[in-house]
Design an enzyme around this catalytic site. Structure first.
Site, PDB file in Angstrom:
ATOM      1  N   PRO A   1       0.834  -1.218   0.000  1.00 52.62           N
ATOM      2  CA  PRO A   1       0.000   0.000   0.000  1.00 52.62           C
ATOM      3  C   PRO A   1       0.856   1.250   0.000  1.00 52.62           C
ATOM      4  O   PRO A   1       0.842   2.025   0.944  1.00 52.62           O
ATOM      5  CB  PRO A   1      -0.799  -0.133   1.302  1.00 52.62           C
ATOM      6  N   CYS A   2       1.618   1.448  -1.064  1.00 52.52           N
ATOM      7  CA  CYS A   2       2.515   2.610  -1.101  1.00 52.52           C
ATOM      8  C   CYS A   2       1.730   3.911  -1.049  1.00 52.52           C
ATOM      9  O   CYS A   2       2.292   4.956  -0.751  1.00 52.52           O
ATOM     10  CB  CYS A   2       3.387   2.553  -2.345  1.00 52.52           C
ATOM     11  N   HIS A   3       0.439   3.854  -1.305  1.00 50.79           N
ATOM     12  CA  HIS A   3      -0.352   5.086  -1.272  1.00 50.79           C
ATOM     13  C   HIS A   3      -0.531   5.562   0.168  1.00 50.79           C
ATOM     14  O   HIS A   3      -0.942   6.681   0.408  1.00 50.79           O
ATOM     15  CB  HIS A   3      -1.699   4.853  -1.943  1.00 50.79           C
TER      16      HIS A   3
END
Length: 114
Positions: free
Chosen positions: A53-55
DNA sequence: TCATTGACATTCA
DNA sequence: ATGAATGCCAATG
């Protein structure tokens, strides 16, 4: 492999709870390197192709600096909003409410007493 | 191979 | 207080 550092970053990012965000600096710190926030960004660069979940990873301002690397900037905002993240008028995440700090950092800070 | 850049952060001047 | 410089790790030119 040199990906040792990357592996640490991946683990940290993967541990980010839903509806929470963290900063590059905290991730780097949890990896044992507090000044390597830039390298964390590089790790996430490769993580763009991963399930991570790099966001949920933002800079210390709470701004989605790497949104362009997701392929769809607005998608990143939508993802975060879907998880309950609140954005202020400056397009920054409400760090006060959603900032998540890796437990390792907390222990480390407590021990070092910096 | 060497130098520069890159989704950042911290510190010195 | 504002601006510039440095540090970290890896990848690319």
């Amino acid at each position: 492999m040199k990906q040792d550092f990357f592996d640490r970053v991946y683990k940290i990012v993967a541990k980010i709870p839903k509806g929470k965000v963290t900063t590059y600096g905290l991730i780097a710190e949890s990896c044992g390197i507090k000044s390597a926030a830039r390298t964390v960004g590089w790790a996430l660069n490769g993580a763009s192709s991963s399930n991570l979940p790099c966001h949920r990873v933002v800079n210390r301002f709470g701004a989605l600096t790497g949104k362009v690397h997701f392929g769809d900037p607005k998608l990143m905002e939508d993802l975060l909003r879907s998880e309950g993240i609140i954005f202020d008028k400056d397009d920054c995440v409400e760090m006060k409410k959603h900032l998540w700090i890796p437990p390792k950092v907390l222990s480390n800070k407590t021990k070092k007493k910096k």
